[in-house]
Design a protein around this motif. Structure first.
Motif, mmCIF file in Angstrom:
data_model
loop_
_atom_site.group_PDB
_atom_site.id
_atom_site.type_symbol
_atom_site.label_atom_id
_atom_site.label_comp_id
_atom_site.label_asym_id
_atom_site.label_seq_id
_atom_site.Cartn_x
_atom_site.Cartn_y
_atom_site.Cartn_z
ATOM 1 N N ASP A 74 -7.694 9.344 -0.530
ATOM 2 C CA ASP A 74 -7.088 8.205 0.171
ATOM 3 C C ASP A 74 -6.022 7.540 -0.688
ATOM 4 O O ASP A 74 -4.963 7.153 -0.187
ATOM 5 N N GLN A 75 -6.305 7.403 -1.982
ATOM 6 C CA GLN A 75 -5.344 6.779 -2.888
ATOM 7 C C GLN A 75 -4.045 7.561 -2.942
ATOM 8 O O GLN A 75 -2.947 6.988 -2.865
ATOM 9 N N HIS A 76 -4.150 8.879 -3.073
ATOM 10 C CA HIS A 76 -2.955 9.720 -3.150
ATOM 11 C C HIS A 76 -2.160 9.669 -1.845
ATOM 12 O O HIS A 76 -0.931 9.518 -1.855
ATOM 13 N N MET A 77 -2.861 9.789 -0.710
ATOM 14 C CA MET A 77 -2.170 9.803 0.572
ATOM 15 C C MET A 77 -1.501 8.466 0.869
ATOM 16 O O MET A 77 -0.372 8.415 1.370
ATOM 17 N N LEU A 78 -2.201 7.377 0.563
ATOM 18 C CA LEU A 78 -1.612 6.060 0.783
ATOM 19 C C LEU A 78 -0.426 5.843 -0.157
ATOM 20 O O LEU A 78 0.628 5.342 0.269
ATOM 21 N N ALA A 79 -0.583 6.212 -1.415
ATOM 22 C CA ALA A 79 0.506 6.038 -2.384
ATOM 23 C C ALA A 79 1.740 6.810 -1.954
ATOM 24 O O ALA A 79 2.874 6.316 -2.061
ATOM 25 N N ARG A 80 1.551 8.027 -1.460
ATOM 26 C CA ARG A 80 2.689 8.829 -1.014
ATOM 27 C C ARG A 80 3.368 8.201 0.192
ATOM 28 O O ARG A 80 4.603 8.144 0.284
ATOM 29 N N ALA A 81 2.558 7.720 1.155
ATOM 30 C CA ALA A 81 3.126 7.082 2.342
ATOM 31 C C ALA A 81 3.925 5.842 1.966
ATOM 32 O O ALA A 81 5.019 5.598 2.499
ATOM 33 N N LEU A 82 3.399 5.045 1.042
ATOM 34 C CA LEU A 82 4.087 3.826 0.611
ATOM 35 C C LEU A 82 5.381 4.150 -0.121
ATOM 36 O O LEU A 82 6.397 3.467 0.059
ATOM 37 N N LYS A 83 5.348 5.189 -0.936
ATOM 38 C CA LYS A 83 6.555 5.576 -1.676
ATOM 39 C C LYS A 83 7.631 6.073 -0.716
ATOM 40 O O LYS A 83 8.807 5.714 -0.839
ATOM 41 N N GLU A 84 7.220 6.904 0.249
ATOM 42 C CA GLU A 84 8.188 7.493 1.163
ATOM 43 C C GLU A 84 8.784 6.463 2.124
ATOM 44 O O GLU A 84 9.980 6.511 2.424
ATOM 45 N N SER A 85 7.960 5.530 2.623
ATOM 46 C CA SER A 85 8.448 4.586 3.633
ATOM 47 C C SER A 85 9.011 3.301 3.048
ATOM 48 O O SER A 85 9.937 2.712 3.611
ATOM 49 N N LEU A 86 8.435 2.847 1.910
ATOM 50 C CA LEU A 86 8.821 1.548 1.359
ATOM 51 C C LEU A 86 9.397 1.629 -0.045
ATOM 52 O O LEU A 86 9.850 0.615 -0.580
ATOM 53 N N ASP A 87 9.343 2.814 -0.648
ATOM 54 C CA ASP A 87 9.704 2.954 -2.055
ATOM 55 C C ASP A 87 8.874 1.980 -2.907
ATOM 56 O O ASP A 87 9.376 1.368 -3.850
ATOM 57 N N TYR A 88 7.609 1.877 -2.546
ATOM 58 C CA TYR A 88 6.663 0.957 -3.199
ATOM 59 C C TYR A 88 5.675 1.766 -4.021
ATOM 60 O O TYR A 88 5.143 2.774 -3.555
ATOM 61 N N ARG A 89 5.407 1.327 -5.240
ATOM 62 C CA ARG A 89 4.467 2.014 -6.120
ATOM 63 C C ARG A 89 3.105 1.336 -6.048
ATOM 64 O O ARG A 89 2.954 0.177 -6.422
ATOM 65 N N LEU A 90 2.125 2.070 -5.558
ATOM 66 C CA LEU A 90 0.765 1.548 -5.444
ATOM 67 C C LEU A 90 0.150 1.399 -6.831
ATOM 68 O O LEU A 90 0.114 2.361 -7.607
ATOM 69 N N GLN A 91 -0.341 0.197 -7.133
ATOM 70 C CA GLN A 91 -0.899 -0.079 -8.462
ATOM 71 C C GLN A 91 -2.342 -0.580 -8.408
ATOM 72 O O GLN A 91 -2.922 -0.904 -9.445
ATOM 73 N N HIS A 92 -2.913 -0.650 -7.225
ATOM 74 C CA HIS A 92 -4.247 -1.218 -7.076
ATOM 75 C C HIS A 92 -5.320 -0.274 -7.621
ATOM 76 O O HIS A 92 -5.170 0.946 -7.594
ATOM 77 N N THR A 93 -6.405 -0.858 -8.101
ATOM 78 C CA THR A 93 -7.541 -0.079 -8.581
ATOM 79 C C THR A 93 -8.355 0.426 -7.398
ATOM 80 O O THR A 93 -8.687 -0.343 -6.489
ATOM 81 N N PHE A 94 -8.670 1.710 -7.419
ATOM 82 C CA PHE A 94 -9.513 2.324 -6.394
ATOM 83 C C PHE A 94 -10.858 2.711 -7.020
ATOM 84 O O PHE A 94 -10.899 3.281 -8.114
ATOM 85 N N PHE A 95 -11.921 2.410 -6.317
ATOM 86 C CA PHE A 95 -13.264 2.826 -6.712
ATOM 87 C C PHE A 95 -13.769 3.850 -5.702
ATOM 88 O O PHE A 95 -13.657 3.634 -4.483
ATOM 89 N N ASP A 96 -14.347 4.931 -6.200
ATOM 90 C CA ASP A 96 -14.837 6.000 -5.330
ATOM 91 C C ASP A 96 -16.333 5.820 -5.078
ATOM 92 O O ASP A 96 -17.149 5.980 -5.993
#
Length: 237
Positions: free
Chosen positions: A134-156
């Motif tokens: 989920d982290q990878h897919m969300l980060a990619r979507a944010l980068k592609e659509s918003l040029d935003y770098r996801l920095q939040h901590t994810f717990f599995d």
């Protein structure tokens, strides 16, 4: 163009208007984990439905999320959104997530959907089952659509559960296995918001186990997970 760029689908970026640029600039980064008790931390529990499991080519189709706050699931803080993908084609994944191409074509525009979601997240840490995906897919979507770098901590949650409940002997179990183990009932599976809700229910049970084991803060949980991973890697050799 390198091989990895060729393997990824071409994404047509929608230019942000001035209001969207302001919203993007105002998004907070992920908060630093501290020693506050687990029940005092606001958590966002996330589940994504995607067009498939290829992390370089498949796309996020829907986002479901719920908030844990004050030690309970806050049903007043729910997020659910289908993301518009005009070029989405029917795939075997539709048999799992049930999202027809017509529903996806009628979804929310990606920029708007992702801005709404990140405003919902705020600076909270994120919980998910099999979180790296989920982290990878969300980060990619944010980068592609918003040029935003996801920095939040994810717990599995798929790591937290076997770490805290070793006696269950369910180290590589799925979400269904853990819900059965704890006697939880999922109304609907492979639907983003329903999966987020059952993951949140599981997380609350695990937080109770964590407190009994002296792990009562986000920082200590992260530290314990790091130690557990190293121990598992040592035992695997």
């Amino acid at each position: 163009m390198n091989l990895f760029q060729w393997l990824r689908p071409v994404v047509k970026k929608t230019p942000l208007d001035e209001h969207q640029k302001q919203r993007l600039a105002a998004l907070p980064g992920g908060a630093v984990l501290d020693e506050r008790p687990l029940r005092q931390q606001r958590w966002v529990v996330l589940d994504l439905e995607t067009s498939g499991l290829n992390m370089n080519r498949d796309q996020v189709l829907s986002i479901g999320a719920v908030v844990i706050e004050d030690g309970a699931i806050d049903l007043g803080q729910l997020f659910e959104c289908t993301i518009q993908r005009v070029d989405h084609k029917l795939s075997p994944a539709v048999l799992i997530h049930g999202l027809a191409p017509s529903a996806i074509a009628a979804g929310s525009e990606p920029v708007a959907a992702l801005l709404d979601f990140m405003e919902f997240v705020g600076d909270s840490p994120v919980l998910a089952f099999h979180a790296p995906f989920d982290q990878h897919m969300l980060a990619r979507a944010l980068k592609e659509s918003l040029d935003y770098r996801l920095q939040h901590t994810f717990f599995d949650v798929a790591e937290i559960a076997p770490m805290l409940c070793e006696q269950a002997n369910l180290r590589k179990a799925g979400l269904d296995d853990w819900t059965r183990h704890f006697g939880l009932h999922a109304e609907e599976r492979h639907h983003a918001s329903a999966d987020a809700l059952v993951t949140a229910e599981l997380a609350l049970i695990l937080f109770s186990h964590a407190r009994r084991q002296g792990i009562d803060s986000p920082a200590r949980l992260e530290q314990s997970l790091s130690q557990w991973r190293r121990r598992m890697q040592t035992h695997s050799f």
